[in-house]
Design an enzyme around this catalytic site. Structure first.
Site, mmCIF file in Angstrom:
data_model
loop_
_atom_site.group_PDB
_atom_site.id
_atom_site.type_symbol
_atom_site.label_atom_id
_atom_site.label_comp_id
_atom_site.label_asym_id
_atom_site.label_seq_id
_atom_site.Cartn_x
_atom_site.Cartn_y
_atom_site.Cartn_z
ATOM 1 N N ASP A 96 -2.695 4.022 -15.807
ATOM 2 C CA ASP A 96 -1.814 4.073 -14.641
ATOM 3 C C ASP A 96 -0.477 3.464 -15.033
ATOM 4 O OD1 ASP A 96 -0.783 4.094 -12.059
ATOM 5 O OD2 ASP A 96 -2.714 3.555 -11.170
ATOM 6 N N ASP A 196 2.689 6.426 -11.376
ATOM 7 C CA ASP A 196 2.768 5.848 -10.045
ATOM 8 C C ASP A 196 4.101 6.208 -9.371
ATOM 9 O OD1 ASP A 196 1.635 3.821 -8.107
ATOM 10 O OD2 ASP A 196 3.553 2.856 -8.559
ATOM 11 N N GLU A 248 1.775 10.773 -9.035
ATOM 12 C CA GLU A 248 1.616 10.379 -7.631
ATOM 13 C C GLU A 248 2.940 10.667 -6.933
ATOM 14 O OE1 GLU A 248 0.539 6.494 -4.879
ATOM 15 O OE2 GLU A 248 1.843 6.276 -6.612
ATOM 16 N N HIS A 322 -7.221 3.420 -4.238
ATOM 17 C CA HIS A 322 -7.048 1.978 -4.023
ATOM 18 C C HIS A 322 -6.050 1.659 -2.921
ATOM 19 C CE1 HIS A 322 -3.847 3.334 -6.610
ATOM 20 N NE2 HIS A 322 -3.167 2.234 -6.333
ATOM 21 N N ASP A 323 -5.311 2.659 -2.436
ATOM 22 C CA ASP A 323 -4.318 2.438 -1.390
ATOM 23 C C ASP A 323 -4.751 2.966 -0.027
ATOM 24 O OD1 ASP A 323 -2.393 1.151 -2.932
ATOM 25 O OD2 ASP A 323 -1.428 3.021 -3.542
#
Length: 552
Positions: A96, A196, A248, A322-323
């Site tokens: 990531d 990200d 993302e 995770h968000d």
């Protein structure tokens, strides 16, 4: 060589996955301990959220050094062993990479604060006086995107937390630094990269107030974004067939995502978008609760699936990360119908055109945390908004309800390996509390139950590898008169796949467009429906995959 269209990615949040040394924080050795479990599930890539050196203000998304391992998670030697062992088991690691911003503790930013003009140009330092920021834009975490630096006498830009300073991609030296990082990890044997909030890196040439919104329209999918991404990808060889890449994309559009992922553009293999995860935001506000809008959810999925297919784009398809809160709590029934809901949601995603992603614990049906006090929360965004919502006059009961539904900590509670104390995650005190339902929902229980959510996911992963209609087929929405039914058809050469999913807690009679008696039931999440011509009944939160092939 793996085809990313037939592959499945499993996301690991290392801090909450498995703690090997009892300090309460998951680590790389803990991931290593569970590789056989992941191999059994059948996934192809392991996406690890950042474990690089970091002050951990945003759980590692504030990176201090892109090429050093944070001692919280282990050593470079631990990582090299993990890369090798995963490779032996046929799984590649996906890292990531957070290239929109660095931690303010990063060496580059510290040099900027100390007056080094070269490194000040790595970031956005703008004129202004205290209390008078350059623009009125709002941070994703609340408050202004500008923070005044006494050392420099200027404001610096941070779209996220004030400890996360945005990098200036206009500066070619910044892009060269990013390429060095990618090459470093490629040489270590990393097979995938997740970028990200990457569509935010191209900032506008003029800085002006946003009188219509929070500023995002000026920097989302910015003016040079495709140029920058193509440069990074081509110069580092990320367009090679043996590398998987995913961007993302925050608040993006279909047209941009087609360009991001069409192979002719030489950018990414696939991208995430989040429009389907805003269908329960009242007036677009994450912190204003409403029941999710099923018709809107369905329309968004159908539109993205068909539009991306028409222009040779490719989606990363998912419910959880995770968000995000846990999907089984958000879009279904996490009580009596928890297992059936988890399987139904999995059916919808894994039958789609795109590469499916599983977030840790999703494959055993983990639920939201149901924390009851602010002291239990750890997420910087949740802690900020607890205070912001109080200042807005919201009562605490309402604030806690919103946090229970919305907080990113819902997905960050420790992985539930077994029913024992701390769910088998750690022998110490976990950095964030374990969900109390770990006694009933855990890996050990799942592996002992042939009808578990785990084994259902295992079958879905196998089906994608086996049936070209799933990995390659077109996508067509199937309109039905019943409310709360999600249905679509995939087609590839002589093969067809039909997926029906019931998002309601009641039995529903479905009537298809054609007789279905001769279609094979590939998978059903509960009792296989009895098909009578065009009709069959779906149980509450039921789902079924039907397959047809004209043999030549």
């Amino acid at each position: 060589m793996k085809s990313f269209k037939k592959s499945c990615v499993y996301q690991i949040y290392p801090k909450s996955f498995r703690d090997s040394n009892g300090d309460g924080i998951g680590d790389l050795k803990g991931v290593m301990e569970k590789l056989d479990y992941l191999k059994m599930l059948g996934v192809d890539y392991l996406w690890l959220t950042p474990f690089f050196l970091s002050p951990q203000n945003d759980n590692g998304y504030d990176i201090q050094d892109y090429c050093r391992i944070d001692p919280l998670f282990g050593t470079m030697e631990d990582l090299e062993r993990l890369i090798a062992k995963a490779g032996e088991l046929g799984m590649g690691l996906m890292f990531d990479m957070v290239f929109n911003h660095t931690s303010t503790s990063h060496e580059w930013f510290q040099k900027a604060l100390n007056g080094d003009k070269k490194f000040q140009d790595y970031y956005f330092f703008k004129e202004g006086t205290p209390g008078n920021p350059p623009t009125n834009w709002q941070s994703k975490f609340g408050g202004s995107v500008w923070e005044y630096s006494e050392e420099v006498g200027k404001y610096y830009l941070h779209l996220f937390d004030k400890t996360q300073a945005d990098l200036n991609w206009e500066n070619p030296m910044v892009r060269e630094e990013i390429k060095k990082v990618i090459r470093f990890w490629k040489e270590k044997g990393i097979k995938g990269f997740r970028f990200d909030v990457i569509n935010l890196v191209s900032k506008p040439s003029a800085w002006e107030d946003d009188e219509e919104g929070d500023g995002r329209r000026f920097y989302t999918d910015g003016p040079r974004i495709h140029e920058y991404l193509r440069e990074i990808v081509v110069d580092t060889g990320l367009d090679a067939d043996d590398i998987i890449t995913v961007g993302e994309m925050s608040s993006t559009t279909i047209d941009h995502c087609i360009r991001y992922t069409n192979p002719d553009e030489k950018q990414f293999k696939m991208c995430f978008n989040f429009h389907h995860l805003k269908v329960d935001y009242k007036d677009g506000d994450k912190w204003s609760f409403m029941p999710f809008d099923f018709e809107k959810l369905k329309k968004i999925f159908h539109t993205w699936q068909t539009s991306m297919a028409e222009e040779n784009g490719w989606n990363a398809v998912f419910w959880c990360n995770h968000d995000q809160p846990r999907a089984v709590s958000r879009f279904g029934d996490d009580g009596m119908y928890r297992k059936r809901t988890a399987k139904m949601l999995a059916t919808v995603i894994h039958g789609m055109r795109g590469t499916p992603y599983i977030y840790q614990g999703e494959e055993i049906g983990m639920t939201n945390a149901n924390f009851t006090h602010i002291s239990q929360y750890r997420d910087v965004e949740s802690l900020h908004y607890f205070e912001i919502l109080k200042e807005q006059g919201r009562n605490e009961e309402d604030i806690y309800r919103v946090l229970r539904e919305r907080s990113r900590d819902n997905s960050r509670t420790p992985m539930q390996w077994e029913a024992e104390e701390q769910a088998g995650f750690t022998t110490g005190t976990p950095w964030i509390g374990v969900n109390e339902n770990c006694e009933k929902i855990n890996v050990r229980e799942s592996l002992a139950d042939p009808d578990s959510v785990f084994f259902y996911y295992q079958k879905l992963i196998q089906l994608r590898k086996h049936y070209s209609v799933i990995s390659e087929g077109s996508y067509e929405p199937v309109p039905l008169k019943q409310k709360g039914i999600f249905a679509y058809q995939r087609s590839w050469k002589k093969e067809k796949l039909l997926v029906f999913a019931n998002f309601t807690g009641k039995h529903q009679e479905i009537e298809g467009r054609e007789a279905l008696d001769n279609w094979e039931i590939l998978l059903s999440n509960d009792n296989a429906p009895k098909i009578n011509g065009k009709k069959f009944v779906l149980d509450p939160f039921g789902a079924v995959m039907l397959y047809s092939s004209e043999r030549v």
